[in-house]
Design an enzyme around this catalytic site. Structure first.
Site, PDB file in Angstrom:
ATOM      1  N   CYS A   1       0.506  -1.329  -0.181  1.00  0.00           N
ATOM      2  CA  CYS A   1      -0.363   0.422  -0.230  1.00  0.00           C
ATOM      3  C   CYS A   1       0.985   1.615   0.566  1.00  0.00           C
ATOM      4  O   CYS A   1       0.459   1.907  -1.116  1.00  0.00           O
ATOM      5  CB  CYS A   1      -1.210  -0.350   0.859  1.00  0.00           C
ATOM      6  SG  CYS A   1      -1.410  -1.854   1.759  1.00  0.00           S
TER       7      CYS A   1
ATOM      8  N   ARG B   1       5.993 -11.133   6.159  1.00  0.00           N
ATOM      9  CA  ARG B   1       5.773 -10.423   7.102  1.00  0.00           C
ATOM     10  C   ARG B   1       6.355 -12.091   8.717  1.00  0.00           C
ATOM     11  O   ARG B   1       6.132 -12.703   8.235  1.00  0.00           O
ATOM     12  CB  ARG B   1       3.790 -10.922   7.454  1.00  0.00           C
ATOM     13  CG  ARG B   1       3.505  -9.990   6.587  1.00  0.00           C
ATOM     14  CD  ARG B   1       1.914  -9.534   6.133  1.00  0.00           C
ATOM     15  NE  ARG B   1       1.451  -8.995   5.390  1.00  0.00           N
ATOM     16  CZ  ARG B   1       0.248  -8.924   4.875  1.00  0.00           C
ATOM     17  NH1 ARG B   1      -0.788  -9.508   5.594  1.00  0.00           N
ATOM     18  NH2 ARG B   1       0.029  -8.087   4.427  1.00  0.00           N
TER      19      ARG B   1
ATOM     20  N   GLN C   1       1.379 -10.728  -3.128  1.00  0.00           N
ATOM     21  CA  GLN C   1      -0.206 -10.810  -3.328  1.00  0.00           C
ATOM     22  C   GLN C   1      -0.341 -10.852  -4.347  1.00  0.00           C
ATOM     23  O   GLN C   1       0.693  -9.650  -4.979  1.00  0.00           O
ATOM     24  CB  GLN C   1      -0.748 -10.007  -2.164  1.00  0.00           C
ATOM     25  CG  GLN C   1      -0.933 -10.809  -0.953  1.00  0.00           C
ATOM     26  CD  GLN C   1      -0.946  -9.554  -0.066  1.00  0.00           C
ATOM     27  OE1 GLN C   1      -0.677  -8.757   0.172  1.00  0.00           O
ATOM     28  NE2 GLN C   1      -2.203  -9.776   0.844  1.00  0.00           N
TER      29      GLN C   1
ATOM     30  N   ASP D   1      -1.364  -7.382  -5.819  1.00  0.00           N
ATOM     31  CA  ASP D   1      -2.063  -6.561  -4.873  1.00  0.00           C
ATOM     32  C   ASP D   1      -2.372  -5.204  -5.684  1.00  0.00           C
ATOM     33  O   ASP D   1      -1.475  -5.247  -6.241  1.00  0.00           O
ATOM     34  CB  ASP D   1      -1.165  -6.057  -3.947  1.00  0.00           C
ATOM     35  CG  ASP D   1      -0.766  -5.410  -2.419  1.00  0.00           C
ATOM     36  OD1 ASP D   1      -3.033  -5.044  -2.702  1.00  0.00           O
ATOM     37  OD2 ASP D   1      -0.370  -5.375  -1.798  1.00  0.00           O
TER      38      ASP D   1
ATOM     39  N   HIS E   1      -4.243  -1.114  -5.524  1.00  0.00           N
ATOM     40  CA  HIS E   1      -5.405  -0.232  -5.029  1.00  0.00           C
ATOM     41  C   HIS E   1      -5.520   0.594  -6.033  1.00  0.00           C
ATOM     42  O   HIS E   1      -4.671   1.159  -7.226  1.00  0.00           O
ATOM     43  CB  HIS E   1      -4.097   0.220  -4.900  1.00  0.00           C
ATOM     44  CG  HIS E   1      -3.465  -0.152  -3.335  1.00  0.00           C
ATOM     45  ND1 HIS E   1      -1.695  -0.700  -3.546  1.00  0.00           N
ATOM     46  CD2 HIS E   1      -3.407  -0.159  -2.182  1.00  0.00           C
ATOM     47  CE1 HIS E   1      -1.991  -1.900  -2.013  1.00  0.00           C
ATOM     48  NE2 HIS E   1      -3.101  -1.267  -1.266  1.00  0.00           N
TER      49      HIS E   1
ATOM     50  N   LYS F   1     -14.410  -2.841   4.749  1.00  0.00           N
ATOM     51  CA  LYS F   1     -14.463  -3.720   3.811  1.00  0.00           C
ATOM     52  C   LYS F   1     -15.065  -5.241   3.750  1.00  0.00           C
ATOM     53  O   LYS F   1     -16.020  -5.141   4.202  1.00  0.00           O
ATOM     54  CB  LYS F   1     -12.424  -4.494   3.691  1.00  0.00           C
ATOM     55  CG  LYS F   1     -13.111  -5.478   5.456  1.00  0.00           C
ATOM     56  CD  LYS F   1     -11.731  -6.179   5.825  1.00  0.00           C
ATOM     57  CE  LYS F   1     -11.756  -6.621   7.136  1.00  0.00           C
ATOM     58  NZ  LYS F   1     -10.472  -7.273   6.990  1.00  0.00           N
TER      59      LYS F   1
ATOM     60  N   HIS G   1      -8.365  -0.544  -1.167  1.00  0.00           N
ATOM     61  CA  HIS G   1      -6.996  -2.015  -1.394  1.00  0.00           C
ATOM     62  C   HIS G   1      -8.004  -2.973  -1.769  1.00  0.00           C
ATOM     63  O   HIS G   1      -9.438  -3.532  -1.403  1.00  0.00           O
ATOM     64  CB  HIS G   1      -6.274  -1.867  -0.402  1.00  0.00           C
ATOM     65  CG  HIS G   1      -6.081  -0.700   0.579  1.00  0.00           C
ATOM     66  ND1 HIS G   1      -4.883  -0.337   1.172  1.00  0.00           N
ATOM     67  CD2 HIS G   1      -6.860  -0.214   0.538  1.00  0.00           C
ATOM     68  CE1 HIS G   1      -4.603   0.488   1.511  1.00  0.00           C
ATOM     69  NE2 HIS G   1      -5.524   0.622   1.553  1.00  0.00           N
TER      70      HIS G   1
END
Length: 677
Positions: free
Chosen positions: A349, A378, A396, A398, A400, A479, A525
């Protein structure tokens, strides 16, 4: 009577609580009235069928004194919440049985969980399978004795007296010091436990249950504390539901991605790199095929970028992660400052926000969708690591999205269709859940009000059903979560659409509006697979390793029956590879039966056996996965066209006998190739 004073009658009325029933009628009762008495006032038959109640959504058992007004719903066996009440009661019955047979066992916690319940005990030696069998038999006795669950509310001092011999409970009681929380105990027969409930009326309600496994669990989840023995179990109201669940558990064992991943030579894990995956050549092919599919679906509407993996803490302070997420980040020592001021990125992000802020944007440019497949890290607890489903290093799909407020509804619909279409490709179905603000969060209540209202309105506009998850939002915004159901009915939380009003403020993100003035965008996201590692684990278990042709690391195996046909077989493999088919040659000096059997164990979709006739006539003796010994003779041209069609269409449907054989195939994953077929 003076102005503003209250008559005794008014005071008495004010002392009552008002309960609103589902039909809109009300009941006024004094505070402290037991829930069962209210149910009884509605109807004797309803009381007989009732297991618990819900007051403003909070589930309470029938012996709980009511203290506040609100909606009042009677929970019977048909209510989805009833099974959790049953399972929580089952945990107490388990503890009762264990203490009867093992009086030395110190008791911890015993909650209901999604598919059952567990209870933690502190004992000197781990429980054995024989112990579990004895505990289950003793539980049946407790059930037959039909002990009522007797609820009492006690003072902190009295609770400490009652649990003087239970150090784990005494420690829990320390949490009540200075609190006005009600302390309640429950007794079933001679066993007493510290618990807030709820429970079914008596032990006889637990008719269909099973103790499953034992595992180690740190007291209160703290790796620095003592290890307890956790007994997992499950319970249902109906026998056939229990049997189906047990069947699914056995099926899940056969499909375990850790077992199949090793048997199919897809990935390896090594102690020197905990939580990081070594992908084999076959596994890498599977991974790359999945990633290429995601890239293909996103190439028109999304912009892929790559960003650094290591950042100074200033970025994480700006995003809010340093304060909320630091313990889950891998910190790196800065050689100049001597401080842990750097971190490997746990998510993409902030880097996307930096990139968006680095240039000017017009309202006409929006929405802008950035997607990244970079490696993330992580710092998961070592005890939580599990195969591909819980790792420390992952990637991911991922994304945005930077957009105007007036674009939220259209964007949510677009992303939702995108995500659900992706799952459809794999035969996965999804349930939607809307998650609201958590207790620990950033941003003002005003921003949260706007974000929740906007996202919920967008979700409502799609017309799709969804469930509420109060307090389960991300720390920066509400979300929509996608809970995906696999082929044996298990739910996996995968995709998400998160609406964020906080990041644009923190990163000073702007675009130029049609009024030529700067405006704040909002951020969405979005993830679809979650992590590729976890999604591949789910696919392995969903398909039991029997991947569709387009996804299979090895799509065709060509097997010449003798050395005389090797040259023809090699030419066929080369031709298929040139066409884009993942084909291999097995010309080893082994029997035909051995080689065919090994192809079956490896779940190769198609095996082409080449003998004299096939070489002379340019045909193949085709053995399709799951079809047993059946062989179809077809031209090599027709076969290649068939495979290319399945790859291009990403065909999911397979012959019925293949689907029926999938679970049986999973059971043979670890078998060695035999000498015969």
């Amino acid at each position: 009577m003076t102005a503003g004073s209250q008559s005794p009658a008014d005071a008495a009325a004010h002392a009552h609580i008002v309960l609103t029933l589902p039909d809109g009628s009300t009941r006024e009762v004094p505070p402290g009235t037991l829930a069962r008495d209210v149910v009884g006032s509605i109807g004797a038959r309803l009381l007989q069928a009732s297991l618990a109640v819900a007051v403003d959504g909070e589930v309470l058992d029938l012996m709980t004194p009511l203290r506040a007004s609100g909606s009042f719903v009677v929970i019977t066996e048909k209510d989805p919440r009833a099974v959790q009440v049953l399972r929580h009661s089952g945990a107490h019955i388990l503890a009762t049985a264990v203490r009867r047979l093992r009086p030395d066992a110190k008791i911890g916690f015993g909650p209901a969980i999604d598919d059952g319940f567990y209870y933690d005990f502190e004992v000197e030696k781990p429980f054995t399978p024989e112990d579990l069998a004895a505990f289950e038999a003793e539980m049946k006795k407790v059930v037959a004795e039909k002990y009522p669950f007797v609820r009492e509310e006690v003072s902190l001092a009295e609770a400490r007296v009652r649990f003087a011999d239970d150090p784990l409970k005494l420690e829990r009681l320390d949490d009540f010091e200075g609190s006005d929380e009600v302390i309640s105990t429950y007794t079933d027969g001679p066993f007493i436990d510290l618990c807030r409930g709820p429970h079914v009326p008596d032990t006889s309600y637990l008719k269909h249950f099973k103790l499953l496994t034992t595992a180690g669990a740190y007291w209160r989840g703290d790796v620095k504390r003592q290890m307890l023995q956790r007994i997992y179990a499950t319970a249902f109201f109906k026998k056939d539901e229990l049997e189906q669940h047990l069947h699914n558990l056995e099926e899940a064992k056969k499909r375990d991605h850790r077992v199949l991943g090793k048997a199919l030579d897809l990935f390896q894990l090594f102690p020197v790199a905990p939580g990081a995956v070594f992908w084999t050549p076959k596994g890498t092919t599977l991974y790359n095929t999945l990633e290429a599919f995601v890239r293909e679906r996103q190439q028109e509407a999304f912009k892929e970028i790559k960003t650094p993996l290591l950042y100074n803490k200033a970025l994480w302070e700006q995003s809010g992660h340093w304060g909320k997420y630091k313990e889950n980040m891998f910190l790196v020592l800065d050689s100049e400052t001597g401080e842990h001021d750097m971190s490997l990125k746990p998510m993409n992000c902030p880097s996307h926000h930096l990139y968006f802020a680095s240039s000017k944007h017009s309202y006409r440019d929006l929405p802008m969708r950035y997607v990244t497949f970079d490696v993330l890290h992580r710092n998961e607890l070592s005890g939580a690591l599990s195969g591909l489903t819980r790792v420390r290093q992952f990637a991911q799909d991922d994304c945005h999205v930077y957009l105007r407020e007036d674009q939220i509804a259209d964007e949510v619909k677009f992303l939702m269709d995108f995500i659900l279409g992706y799952y459809d490709t794999f035969g996965l179905t999804a349930k939607l859940k809307f998650a609201t603000r958590p207790e620990q969060r950033i941003g003002s209540d005003e921003l949260w009000d706007r974000a929740e209202a906007a996202l919920r309105a967008a979700l409502d506009s799609t017309g799709r059903p969804y469930e509420m998850k109060e307090g389960d939002g991300a720390f920066y915004g509400p979300k929509i979560d996608f809970d995906v159901m696999d082929s044996i009915g298990r739910a996996w939380q995968l995709g998400t659409i998160q609406l964020d009003y906080n990041a644009p403020e923190r990163f000073d993100l702007t675009y130029t509006g049609d009024d030529n003035a700067p405006h704040r965008p909002v951020v969405i996201h979005r993830a679809v697979s979650g992590s590729f590692e976890r999604f591949i684990a789910i696919l392995i278990e969903h398909f039991a390793g029997v991947f569709p042709v387009w996804l299979s690391p090895e799509q065709v195996r060509v097997i010449p029956i003798a050395i005389d046909y090797n040259e023809h077989a090699e030419a066929l493999v080369a031709r298929m590879k040139a066409a884009g088919i993942r084909a291999t040659l097995d010309a080893r000096n082994e029997t035909l039966n051995y080689r065919v059997r090994e192809g079956e164990v490896q779940k190769v979709p198609y095996m082409c056996v080449i003998g004299r006739r096939e070489a002379d006539e340019n045909t193949v003796a085709l053995r399709s996965r799951g079809a047993g010994k059946k062989q179809d003779i077809m031209s090599s041209d027709a076969f290649i066209a068939r495979v290319l069609h399945e790859i291009a269409d990403r065909t999911l449907a397979m012959p019925a006998d293949v689907v029926a054989a999938a679970s049986d195939a999973a059971a043979t994953a670890t078998e060695q190739p035999g000498a015969t077929t």
